[in-house]
Scaffold this motif. Structure first.
Motif, short mmCIF file in Angstrom:
data_model
loop_
_atom_site.label_atom_id
_atom_site.label_comp_id
_atom_site.label_asym_id
_atom_site.label_seq_id
_atom_site.Cartn_x
_atom_site.Cartn_y
_atom_site.Cartn_z
N LEU A 114 -5.60 2.11 -8.90
CA LEU A 114 -6.19 2.02 -7.47
C LEU A 114 -6.21 0.47 -7.29
O LEU A 114 -5.46 0.02 -6.17
CB LEU A 114 -7.22 2.57 -7.17
CG LEU A 114 -6.86 4.20 -7.14
CD1 LEU A 114 -8.06 4.81 -6.71
CD2 LEU A 114 -5.79 4.65 -5.95
N VAL A 115 -6.61 -0.50 -7.90
CA VAL A 115 -7.05 -1.65 -7.72
C VAL A 115 -5.79 -2.54 -7.90
O VAL A 115 -5.53 -3.48 -7.20
CB VAL A 115 -8.17 -2.19 -8.78
CG1 VAL A 115 -8.39 -3.84 -8.62
CG2 VAL A 115 -9.42 -1.52 -8.37
N LYS A 116 -4.93 -2.11 -9.03
CA LYS A 116 -3.64 -2.86 -8.87
C LYS A 116 -2.90 -2.70 -7.75
O LYS A 116 -2.02 -3.64 -7.50
CB LYS A 116 -2.79 -2.22 -10.09
CG LYS A 116 -3.48 -2.79 -11.53
CD LYS A 116 -2.97 -2.07 -12.61
CE LYS A 116 -1.27 -2.36 -12.80
NZ LYS A 116 -0.51 -1.35 -13.87
N ARG A 117 -2.83 -1.68 -6.87
CA ARG A 117 -2.32 -1.51 -5.68
C ARG A 117 -2.59 -2.53 -4.67
O ARG A 117 -1.57 -2.80 -3.75
CB ARG A 117 -2.52 -0.17 -5.18
CG ARG A 117 -1.58 1.13 -5.99
CD ARG A 117 -1.79 2.26 -5.32
NE ARG A 117 -1.00 3.42 -5.80
CZ ARG A 117 -0.93 4.50 -5.33
NH1 ARG A 117 -1.86 4.98 -4.31
NH2 ARG A 117 -0.12 5.55 -5.92
N ARG A 118 -3.79 -3.17 -4.89
CA ARG A 118 -4.09 -4.27 -3.84
C ARG A 118 -3.58 -5.48 -4.21
O ARG A 118 -3.73 -6.68 -3.53
CB ARG A 118 -5.55 -4.26 -3.96
CG ARG A 118 -6.26 -3.12 -3.00
CD ARG A 118 -5.86 -3.19 -1.64
NE ARG A 118 -6.39 -2.22 -0.86
CZ ARG A 118 -7.46 -2.28 -0.16
NH1 ARG A 118 -8.33 -3.33 0.06
NH2 ARG A 118 -7.86 -1.13 0.78
N GLY A 119 -2.58 -5.78 -5.04
CA GLY A 119 -2.08 -6.93 -5.54
C GLY A 119 -2.65 -7.60 -6.57
O GLY A 119 -2.37 -8.81 -6.64
N ILE A 120 -3.79 -7.30 -7.13
CA ILE A 120 -4.47 -7.69 -8.14
C ILE A 120 -3.82 -7.54 -9.60
O ILE A 120 -3.54 -6.47 -10.01
CB ILE A 120 -6.06 -7.48 -8.15
CG1 ILE A 120 -6.64 -7.70 -6.68
CG2 ILE A 120 -6.80 -8.15 -9.35
CD1 ILE A 120 -7.96 -7.00 -6.87
N PRO A 121 -3.49 -8.74 -10.18
CA PRO A 121 -2.93 -8.62 -11.49
C PRO A 121 -3.34 -7.19 -12.42
O PRO A 121 -4.78 -7.28 -12.56
CB PRO A 121 -3.01 -9.75 -12.34
CG PRO A 121 -3.33 -10.82 -11.04
CD PRO A 121 -4.02 -10.17 -10.19
N GLY A 122 -2.43 -6.78 -13.20
CA GLY A 122 -2.86 -5.50 -14.03
C GLY A 122 -3.83 -5.88 -14.97
O GLY A 122 -4.91 -5.38 -15.45
N ALA A 123 -3.39 -7.11 -15.80
CA ALA A 123 -4.23 -7.47 -16.87
C ALA A 123 -5.61 -7.74 -16.56
O ALA A 123 -6.62 -7.46 -17.19
CB ALA A 123 -3.47 -8.64 -17.49
#
Length: 336
Positions: free
Chosen positions: A103-112
């Protein structure tokens, strides 16, 4: 090993049924009548310890989110989903973290960076669990005479202490995720989907970057520990409403040691039977009647459902909405 989770869950459910059959349900009914609708105050109260946990998570995530895309409200919603998945679903207390990363990755924050923040947060939670349990046992020793069972919990925690310590050393000094990627490549012959998804080298870098910021990790750990302590007031308030008040110190002790037991026997889905047994044993040590301890466990279960179910439903609605958008306009989903 889903079969282990199912067997543990079934055994836990049988334990709950056996313990419940041994209680005086008339007394339980009277206790619930005494508390009445005031028990619903436990729902908004739970937002406080959860919010403190979110503050800790946000502290870890902030360097990778300079544009503040993941604000407190959003992370609170994600944290509620994570908790609901781990508490209400048979995911062995790890499924919620995977959902949170997604869900947080969907906000455009890098996955790593997102994955690293969750990994360090979980690590800090483990360490805080030991500190909180130690606090609970100290309080129990100071206020009670019979501490043999608490000593057993302390020994069990001590025996498991090498696990988080080893994990700290491995994350700090080892290239854990790069090695996992290399193993996956050897197993599947070339770069696998797992290696591509994991991005092990970058994840190792992000984890070490957080270790290079001890003040940030200390702040996150402090928020978490505050959440543990404040969460104990749920036990104190519930027992007070049930008409069998205990001291705040007793509430902290019972909450800490009961959580420790759930931590040790983590593979039981939703801690079925573990929570009930812990509250009966340690409640007896501080003078709580068995019917009050069982009622307290039922109230905690009900709070988990009433607090967690809306979060799960909102998450599922979002997933369906995203799928509909993807079918209608893939570009719209990518830009969302």
């Amino acid at each position: 090993m889903k079969w282990l989770s199912y067997i543990a869950g079934l055994a836990g459910l049988v334990t709950v049924i056996v313990l419940a059959m041994q209680q005086n349900w008339t007394d339980i009914g009277h206790a619930l009548d005494h508390a009445g609708w005031a028990l619903l105050w436990l729902l908004p109260f739970h937002a406080l310890p959860l919010g403190l946990d979110v503050m800790g998570w946000r502290a870890l995530l902030r360097p990778s989110d300079p544009e503040r895309r993941a604000r407190f409200g959003f992370l609170f919603w994600v944290a509620a989903i994570r908790e609901a998945c781990n508490r209400l679903l048979p995911v062995a207390n790890v499924g919620g973290e995977l959902v949170g990363i997604h869900l947080v990755k969907r906000r455009g924050i890098p996955g790593a960076a997102t994955t690293a923040s969750v990994l360090i947060e979980v690590l800090l939670t483990l360490l805080n669990q030991y500190a909180f349990t130690a606090l609970g046992i100290i309080l129990l020793v100071c206020t009670q005479q019979d501490t043999g069972t608490a000593g057993t919990v302390l020994i069990a925690l001590g025996a498991s202490l090498p696990l988080p310590v080893g994990l700290v050393l491995l994350l700090r000094f080892g290239n854990l995720f790069s090695r996992i990627g290399e193993i996956a490549e050897k197993m599947f012959g070339g770069e696998s989907k797992l290696a591509g998804l994991l991005d092990g080298a970058q994840l190792d870098i992000e984890v070490r970057e957080l270790f290079y910021q001890p003040l940030r990790m200390a702040a996150a750990g402090g928020w978490q520990f505050a959440g543990f302590v404040v969460g104990s007031f749920e036990t104190w308030l519930a027992v007070k409403l049930l008409g069998a008040p205990i001291s705040i110190w007793d509430a902290v002790a019972v909450e800490a040691i009961t959580q420790a037991v759930r931590h040790i026997i983590f593979f039981v889905p939703a801690g079925l039977g573990v929570q009930e047994s812990g509250l009966l044993i340690f409640g007896h040590m501080i003078g709580l009647p068995a019917d009050i301890s069982m009622t307290l466990s039922l109230i905690k279960r009900l709070r988990e459902v009433l607090f967690g179910l809306p979060a799960l439903l909102s998450w599922q609605w979002l997933e369906r909405h995203q799928k509909q958008l993807a079918a209608e306009s893939p570009e719209a989903v990518e830009g969302a």
